[in-house]
Design a protein around this motif. Structure first.
Motif, PDB file in Angstrom:
ATOM      1  N   ARG A 113       4.275  15.149   1.791  1.00 60.01           N
ATOM      2  CA  ARG A 113       4.820  14.872   0.476  1.00 60.01           C
ATOM      3  C   ARG A 113       3.892  14.060  -0.418  1.00 60.01           C
ATOM      4  NH1 ARG A 113      10.558  12.239   0.594  1.00 60.01           N
ATOM      5  NH2 ARG A 113       9.258  10.529   1.225  1.00 60.01           N
ATOM      6  N   ALA A 114       3.507  12.864  -0.016  1.00 57.70           N
ATOM      7  CA  ALA A 114       2.706  12.023  -0.906  1.00 57.70           C
ATOM      8  C   ALA A 114       2.009  10.917  -0.131  1.00 57.70           C
ATOM      9  CB  ALA A 114       3.606  11.399  -1.982  1.00 57.70           C
ATOM     10  N   ALA A 115       0.982  10.345  -0.762  1.00 54.56           N
ATOM     11  CA  ALA A 115       0.301   9.163  -0.245  1.00 54.56           C
ATOM     12  C   ALA A 115       0.235   8.154  -1.386  1.00 54.56           C
ATOM     13  CB  ALA A 115      -1.101   9.499   0.234  1.00 54.56           C
ATOM     14  N   VAL A 116       0.568   6.913  -1.087  1.00 56.78           N
ATOM     15  CA  VAL A 116       0.567   5.876  -2.110  1.00 56.78           C
ATOM     16  C   VAL A 116      -0.078   4.628  -1.525  1.00 56.78           C
ATOM     17  CG1 VAL A 116       1.988   4.433  -3.623  1.00 56.78           C
ATOM     18  CG2 VAL A 116       2.705   6.772  -3.119  1.00 56.78           C
ATOM     19  N   SER A 123      -1.954   0.820  -8.365  1.00 52.56           N
ATOM     20  CA  SER A 123      -1.585   1.811  -7.348  1.00 52.56           C
ATOM     21  C   SER A 123      -2.405   3.078  -7.517  1.00 52.56           C
ATOM     22  CB  SER A 123      -0.091   2.147  -7.420  1.00 52.56           C
ATOM     23  OG  SER A 123       0.205   2.827  -8.616  1.00 52.56           O
ATOM     24  N   ILE A 124      -2.579   3.757  -6.392  1.00 52.34           N
ATOM     25  CA  ILE A 124      -3.184   5.086  -6.363  1.00 52.34           C
ATOM     26  C   ILE A 124      -2.189   5.966  -5.626  1.00 52.34           C
ATOM     27  CG2 ILE A 124      -5.098   6.512  -5.548  1.00 52.34           C
ATOM     28  CD1 ILE A 124      -6.807   3.957  -5.481  1.00 52.34           C
ATOM     29  N   ALA A 125      -1.804   7.075  -6.255  1.00 54.19           N
ATOM     30  CA  ALA A 125      -0.825   7.965  -5.643  1.00 54.19           C
ATOM     31  C   ALA A 125      -1.319   9.404  -5.742  1.00 54.19           C
ATOM     32  CB  ALA A 125       0.531   7.837  -6.329  1.00 54.19           C
ATOM     33  N   ALA A 126      -1.066  10.178  -4.708  1.00 56.39           N
ATOM     34  CA  ALA A 126      -1.378  11.613  -4.703  1.00 56.39           C
ATOM     35  C   ALA A 126      -0.163  12.330  -4.134  1.00 56.39           C
ATOM     36  CB  ALA A 126      -2.609  11.884  -3.853  1.00 56.39           C
TER      37      ALA A 126
END
Length: 157
Positions: A113-116, A123-126
């Motif tokens: 789903r995601a990496a935060v 913050s860095i989110a993908a």
């Protein structure tokens, strides 16, 4: 001519069967995996078939086969069963100051789903849709050589 009587020997069940490994737990290595069945070699050199114990993730057995990691086996109602893996190195842990250090040649994570990563207000989110978002009060890009931006569209305020 007299008819021979067929001998009716009772079929052996898991209860009648002699334990393949003996009492207790044993160290072993997985040599082969095929359709939920495993061929293992104990530390004494004995080879036998084994199944996964209750609650053991097949991915753990696959990882132990691939890396040659030692497993723990014991006799069960279905014969020798893989009960888990033997931990031979400390897990990733934080030190007394709360610092976690990971030293590796490469760090690869596969997430559904995601990496935060969050640090204070930054913050860095993908996410799985391919969106990468970097948020914070300031951003500094400090490169010793070339900075290349490849995009169909770039918006700057």
């Amino acid at each position: 001519m007299a008819k021979k009587k067929s001998s009716s020997l009772p079929r052996s069940s898991a209860i009648d069967r002699e334990p393949a490994l003996g009492p207790g737990i044993h160290g072993a290595f997985i040599e082969l995996a095929l359709s939920g069945s495993y061929r293992i070699r104990t530390t004494s050199g004995a080879r036998c078939a084994a199944v996964l114990g209750d609650g053991v993730d097949p991915a753990l057995a696959d990882d132990c086969l691939r890396t040659g990691r030692m497993i723990i086996v014991a006799d069960g109602p279905r014969g020798p069963a893989i009960m888990g893996a033997l931990q031979t190195a400390p897990p990733i842990a934080r030190d007394a100051d709360g610092v976690v250090s990971v030293n590796a040649k490469e760090l690869r994570m596969r997430l559904d789903r995601a990496a935060v990563i969050e640090v204070g207000a930054a913050s860095i989110a993908a996410d799985a849709a391919g969106v990468v978002r970097i948020e914070g009060d300031r951003m500094v890009v400090d490169m010793g050589a070339l900075v290349r931006v490849l995009s169909a569209k770039v918006e700057l305020p």
